[in-house]
Design an enzyme around this catalytic site. Sequence first.
Site, mmCIF file in Angstrom:
data_model
loop_
_atom_site.group_PDB
_atom_site.id
_atom_site.type_symbol
_atom_site.label_atom_id
_atom_site.label_comp_id
_atom_site.label_asym_id
_atom_site.label_seq_id
_atom_site.Cartn_x
_atom_site.Cartn_y
_atom_site.Cartn_z
ATOM 1 N N ASP A 1 0.877 -1.156 0.000
ATOM 2 C CA ASP A 1 0.000 0.000 0.000
ATOM 3 C C ASP A 1 0.927 1.222 0.000
ATOM 4 O O ASP A 1 2.098 1.120 0.368
ATOM 5 C CB ASP A 1 -0.886 -0.016 1.248
ATOM 6 C CG ASP A 1 -1.802 1.190 1.336
ATOM 7 O OD1 ASP A 1 -2.402 1.567 0.312
ATOM 8 O OD2 ASP A 1 -1.897 1.769 2.431
ATOM 9 N N ASP B 1 0.103 5.083 0.934
ATOM 10 C CA ASP B 1 -0.063 6.017 2.051
ATOM 11 C C ASP B 1 -0.190 5.251 3.374
ATOM 12 O O ASP B 1 -1.060 4.422 3.547
ATOM 13 C CB ASP B 1 -1.291 6.906 1.827
ATOM 14 C CG ASP B 1 -1.206 7.691 0.524
ATOM 15 O OD1 ASP B 1 -0.093 8.105 0.153
ATOM 16 O OD2 ASP B 1 -2.250 7.879 -0.139
#
Length: 174
Positions: free
Chosen positions: A14, A16
């Site tokens: 992922d 952020d």
Amino acid sequence: MTRTAPPRPALFLDRDGVLNEDPGYVHRWEDFHWIPGAREAVAAFNRAGWWVFVVTNQSGVGRGYYAEDDVVTLHAKMSESLAEIEARIDAFYYCPQHPDAALDAYRHPDPPDRKPNPGMILRALNEWPVDLSRSIMIGDKPSDLEAARRAGIRGLLFPGDDLMAFLQPELKPA
């Protein structure tokens, strides 16, 4: 990428909250700050022969906060920064769609690429020769882990702090 190359494990990340600090809707390089150990983790998995992919929900596009070009530009800047330490992301996948998007073009009741749906991971699996059994997804939200589960790969919840230290036990040669 040719699918005839031997399969290798993949590290799905992922963005952020895993690769960069997440104050919300990061889309400009000047607001981007690497998580400690993030660049080093990417480089270590590159050296070990793993594919490294980013899979990131980017609903800020659909909400009208920024454009897809901003996402692409930020990913290019990330790549430049990684290249400084001889590291790379093999592919970036992002989902600008959202059920409540302000912009019609990005409104979808259940976007297949939006985590917890596994669409971005499945696209990577289709486009790259990935050893599914040895691959892992690193996320900072339950939706990241659910996307991994639905795609048939192991998911690990990153608690923050140092990404390299967190991933060290997973680092094995491809």
